[in-house]
Design a protein around this motif. Structure first.
Motif, PDB file in Angstrom:
ATOM      1  N   ARG A 110       0.889  -1.272  -0.068  1.00 23.40           N
ATOM      2  CA  ARG A 110       0.168  -0.017  -0.177  1.00 23.40           C
ATOM      3  C   ARG A 110       0.938   1.218   0.001  1.00 23.40           C
ATOM      4  NH1 ARG A 110      -4.906  -1.220   4.346  1.00 23.40           N
ATOM      5  NH2 ARG A 110      -5.492  -2.948   3.216  1.00 23.40           N
ATOM      6  N   SER A 111       0.384   2.470  -0.429  1.00 25.47           N
ATOM      7  CA  SER A 111       1.272   3.309  -0.472  1.00 25.47           C
ATOM      8  C   SER A 111       0.488   4.626   0.392  1.00 25.47           C
ATOM      9  CB  SER A 111       1.333   3.942  -2.001  1.00 25.47           C
ATOM     10  OG  SER A 111       0.005   4.224  -2.637  1.00 25.47           O
TER      11      SER A 111
ATOM     12  N   ASN B 207      -1.248   5.982   3.974  1.00 19.89           N
ATOM     13  CA  ASN B 207      -1.216   5.884   5.451  1.00 19.89           C
ATOM     14  C   ASN B 207      -2.431   5.447   6.413  1.00 19.89           C
ATOM     15  OD1 ASN B 207       1.329   6.804   5.579  1.00 19.89           O
ATOM     16  ND2 ASN B 207       0.677   8.842   5.983  1.00 19.89           N
TER      17      ASN B 207
ATOM     18  N   THR C 167       0.008  -6.608   5.303  1.00 20.69           N
ATOM     19  CA  THR C 167       0.034  -5.444   4.247  1.00 20.69           C
ATOM     20  C   THR C 167       1.597  -4.927   4.611  1.00 20.69           C
ATOM     21  OG1 THR C 167      -1.102  -4.146   5.772  1.00 20.69           O
ATOM     22  CG2 THR C 167      -2.426  -5.326   4.067  1.00 20.69           C
TER      23      THR C 167
ATOM     24  N   GLU D 255       3.329  -1.236   3.836  1.00 14.15           N
ATOM     25  CA  GLU D 255       2.934   0.065   3.344  1.00 14.15           C
ATOM     26  C   GLU D 255       4.171   1.077   3.474  1.00 14.15           C
ATOM     27  OE1 GLU D 255       0.234   3.676   4.666  1.00 14.15           O
ATOM     28  OE2 GLU D 255      -0.012   1.765   5.825  1.00 14.15           O
TER      29      GLU D 255
END
Length: 160
Positions: free
Chosen positions: A3-4, A6, A100, A102
């Motif tokens: 993921r990119s 927050n 995940t 990130e």
């Protein structure tokens, strides 16, 4: 999954020095220090091993397939839902099937690479049945502030 944005800012984090074999649901923020190796499985899947660190220590992280291509030295990540296990007697952190990864920054993070959790020897504590690291020791020795080793006196009433 990478993921990119927050998400997960309110999740409790685990320090790398607190990771233990067979730990589950590990939430860790770390910086990538080095890409160590890429190996291929019998199924022709790529496994990338990287060295990651936080303020407390460092550990090997194994990433499968495309995740290993995306991670770069200096990147700062938040791993949510990871797990730890012993692989070839080395404590290793994994993102896990439901975990995940990130990217939350790059290059600026305080880290400790002197305590490598992956290179420690792990044994099972007979009382608690938990896995614990074996720490080096020298019985009967006292290390002073100057780094010199001296013996403690056998009779405390004896003057030095």
């Amino acid at each position: 999954m990478l993921r990119s944005h927050n998400s997960g800012d309110s999740l409790p984090l685990t320090a790398i020095a607190d990771l233990r074999p067979f730990g589950k649901n590990c939430n860790v923020v770390f910086i990538v220090l080095d890409k160590l190796s890429v190996t291929r499985t019998k199924d022709d899947r790529a496994v990338t091993q990287v060295l990651v660190a936080d303020h407390s220590g460092c550990i090997y992280l194994s990433l499968w397939d495309q995740l290993g291509d995306v991670v770069q030295v200096g990147d700062i990540f938040r791993l949510v839902g990871g797990y730890c296990t012993l692989f070839k007697n080395q404590l290793t952190l994994y993102s896990g099937p439901k975990g995940t990864l990130e990217r939350i920054g790059e290059f600026t993070m305080l880290f400790n690479e002197s305590l490598n959790m992956s290179t420690m020897q792990w044994v099972q504590d007979h009382t608690t049945k938990a896995m614990v690291p074996v720490l080096p020791s020298s019985p009967g020795a006292f290390v002073g502030t100057t780094g010199t080793t001296s013996r403690l006196p056998s009779d405390p009433r004896r003057s030095l």
